[in-house]
Design a protein around this motif. Structure first.
Motif, mmCIF file in Angstrom:
data_model
loop_
_atom_site.group_PDB
_atom_site.id
_atom_site.type_symbol
_atom_site.label_atom_id
_atom_site.label_comp_id
_atom_site.label_asym_id
_atom_site.label_seq_id
_atom_site.Cartn_x
_atom_site.Cartn_y
_atom_site.Cartn_z
ATOM 1 N N ASN A 1 0.867 -1.168 0.000
ATOM 2 C CA ASN A 1 0.000 0.000 0.000
ATOM 3 C C ASN A 1 0.905 1.219 0.000
ATOM 4 O O ASN A 1 1.555 1.508 1.009
ATOM 5 C CB ASN A 1 -0.909 -0.004 1.223
ATOM 6 C CG ASN A 1 -1.828 1.201 1.265
ATOM 7 O OD1 ASN A 1 -1.707 2.139 0.489
ATOM 8 N ND2 ASN A 1 -2.761 1.168 2.206
ATOM 9 N N THR A 2 0.959 1.922 -1.098
ATOM 10 C CA THR A 2 1.838 3.089 -1.207
ATOM 11 C C THR A 2 1.456 4.196 -0.227
ATOM 12 O O THR A 2 2.244 5.094 0.039
ATOM 13 C CB THR A 2 1.867 3.615 -2.658
ATOM 14 O OG1 THR A 2 2.937 4.544 -2.792
ATOM 15 C CG2 THR A 2 0.563 4.249 -3.059
ATOM 16 N N HIS A 3 0.246 4.123 0.358
ATOM 17 C CA HIS A 3 -0.229 5.134 1.303
ATOM 18 C C HIS A 3 0.062 4.760 2.755
ATOM 19 O O HIS A 3 -0.217 5.546 3.655
ATOM 20 C CB HIS A 3 -1.730 5.357 1.113
ATOM 21 C CG HIS A 3 -2.095 5.640 -0.309
ATOM 22 N ND1 HIS A 3 -1.707 6.781 -0.989
ATOM 23 C CD2 HIS A 3 -2.786 4.904 -1.206
ATOM 24 C CE1 HIS A 3 -2.148 6.739 -2.232
ATOM 25 N NE2 HIS A 3 -2.818 5.604 -2.381
ATOM 26 N N ALA A 4 0.607 3.575 2.989
ATOM 27 C CA ALA A 4 0.924 3.120 4.353
ATOM 28 C C ALA A 4 2.350 3.525 4.722
ATOM 29 O O ALA A 4 3.183 3.789 3.850
ATOM 30 C CB ALA A 4 0.776 1.606 4.445
ATOM 31 N N LEU A 5 2.631 3.561 6.008
ATOM 32 C CA LEU A 5 3.967 3.925 6.492
ATOM 33 C C LEU A 5 4.815 2.669 6.621
ATOM 34 O O LEU A 5 5.023 2.132 7.702
ATOM 35 C CB LEU A 5 3.860 4.672 7.822
ATOM 36 C CG LEU A 5 3.052 5.971 7.756
ATOM 37 C CD1 LEU A 5 2.991 6.624 9.129
ATOM 38 C CD2 LEU A 5 3.624 6.928 6.723
ATOM 39 N N THR A 6 5.285 2.192 5.460
ATOM 40 C CA THR A 6 6.058 0.958 5.393
ATOM 41 C C THR A 6 7.332 1.209 4.593
ATOM 42 O O THR A 6 7.506 2.272 3.980
ATOM 43 C CB THR A 6 5.252 -0.170 4.728
ATOM 44 O OG1 THR A 6 4.863 0.249 3.415
ATOM 45 C CG2 THR A 6 4.025 -0.527 5.557
ATOM 46 N N ALA A 7 8.213 0.187 4.595
ATOM 47 C CA ALA A 7 9.478 0.313 3.875
ATOM 48 C C ALA A 7 10.048 -1.062 3.559
ATOM 49 O O ALA A 7 9.656 -2.066 4.149
ATOM 50 C CB ALA A 7 10.477 1.105 4.710
ATOM 51 N N ALA A 8 11.005 -1.064 2.648
ATOM 52 C CA ALA A 8 11.738 -2.275 2.289
ATOM 53 C C ALA A 8 13.175 -2.140 2.781
ATOM 54 O O ALA A 8 13.790 -1.083 2.633
ATOM 55 C CB ALA A 8 11.726 -2.463 0.773
ATOM 56 N N HIS A 9 13.695 -3.201 3.377
ATOM 57 C CA HIS A 9 15.079 -3.246 3.863
ATOM 58 C C HIS A 9 15.644 -4.612 3.534
ATOM 59 O O HIS A 9 14.920 -5.607 3.537
ATOM 60 C CB HIS A 9 15.107 -2.983 5.373
ATOM 61 C CG HIS A 9 16.478 -2.737 5.904
ATOM 62 N ND1 HIS A 9 17.334 -3.755 6.236
ATOM 63 C CD2 HIS A 9 17.130 -1.580 6.162
ATOM 64 C CE1 HIS A 9 18.469 -3.235 6.677
ATOM 65 N NE2 HIS A 9 18.375 -1.915 6.642
ATOM 66 N N ARG A 10 16.938 -4.679 3.289
ATOM 67 C CA ARG A 10 17.542 -5.952 2.874
ATOM 68 C C ARG A 10 17.588 -6.999 3.973
ATOM 69 O O ARG A 10 17.433 -8.186 3.707
ATOM 70 C CB ARG A 10 18.967 -5.712 2.367
ATOM 71 C CG ARG A 10 19.035 -5.060 1.016
ATOM 72 C CD ARG A 10 20.486 -4.958 0.538
ATOM 73 N NE ARG A 10 20.589 -4.070 -0.603
ATOM 74 C CZ ARG A 10 20.929 -2.790 -0.519
ATOM 75 N NH1 ARG A 10 21.222 -2.256 0.643
ATOM 76 N NH2 ARG A 10 20.977 -2.048 -1.602
#
Length: 107
Positions: free
Chosen positions: A40-49
């Motif tokens: 969800n591009t509107h959520a407060l999330t992220a990608a990390h390795r």
């Protein structure tokens, strides 16, 4: 020696890390993330390795001091020299419109 280096990187990533952040979203909205949930591009999330899914991380934009807490739900970034990919909402919240120098702190 490779095992030690990799292990040291994982320890560093779990405490504090600094580097470049970017954002992603338009082409991925609604698709499955590496954790299995829908992006969800509107959520407060992220990608990390390396950080575990569900980890909460404070991301601080070094150029303006603004910070936000995001939840890791995906893997990446896959572009060299970057430490985290933020959702569009997360990036906007701290003033990232392309790439920016950030500090990460796992909570």
């Amino acid at each position: 020696m490779c095992v030690t280096t990799t292990h040291a990187h994982a320890r560093t990533a779990s405490r504090a890390q600094a580097g470049m952040a970017s954002w992603y979203g338009p082409g991925f909205h609604g698709k499955r993330t590496a954790s299995g949930e829908r992006f969800n591009t509107h959520a407060l999330t992220a990608a990390h390795r390396t950080l575990p899914f569900g980890a909460r991380v404070r991301v601080t934009n070094k150029s303006n001091g603004r910070s936000i807490v995001v939840r890791i739900n995906d893997r990446g970034p896959f572009t060299g020299g970057r430490v985290i990919d933020l959702s569009n909402a997360s990036a906007r919240a701290i003033g990232v419109s392309g790439v920016a120098k950030v500090a990460l702190a796992r909570l």
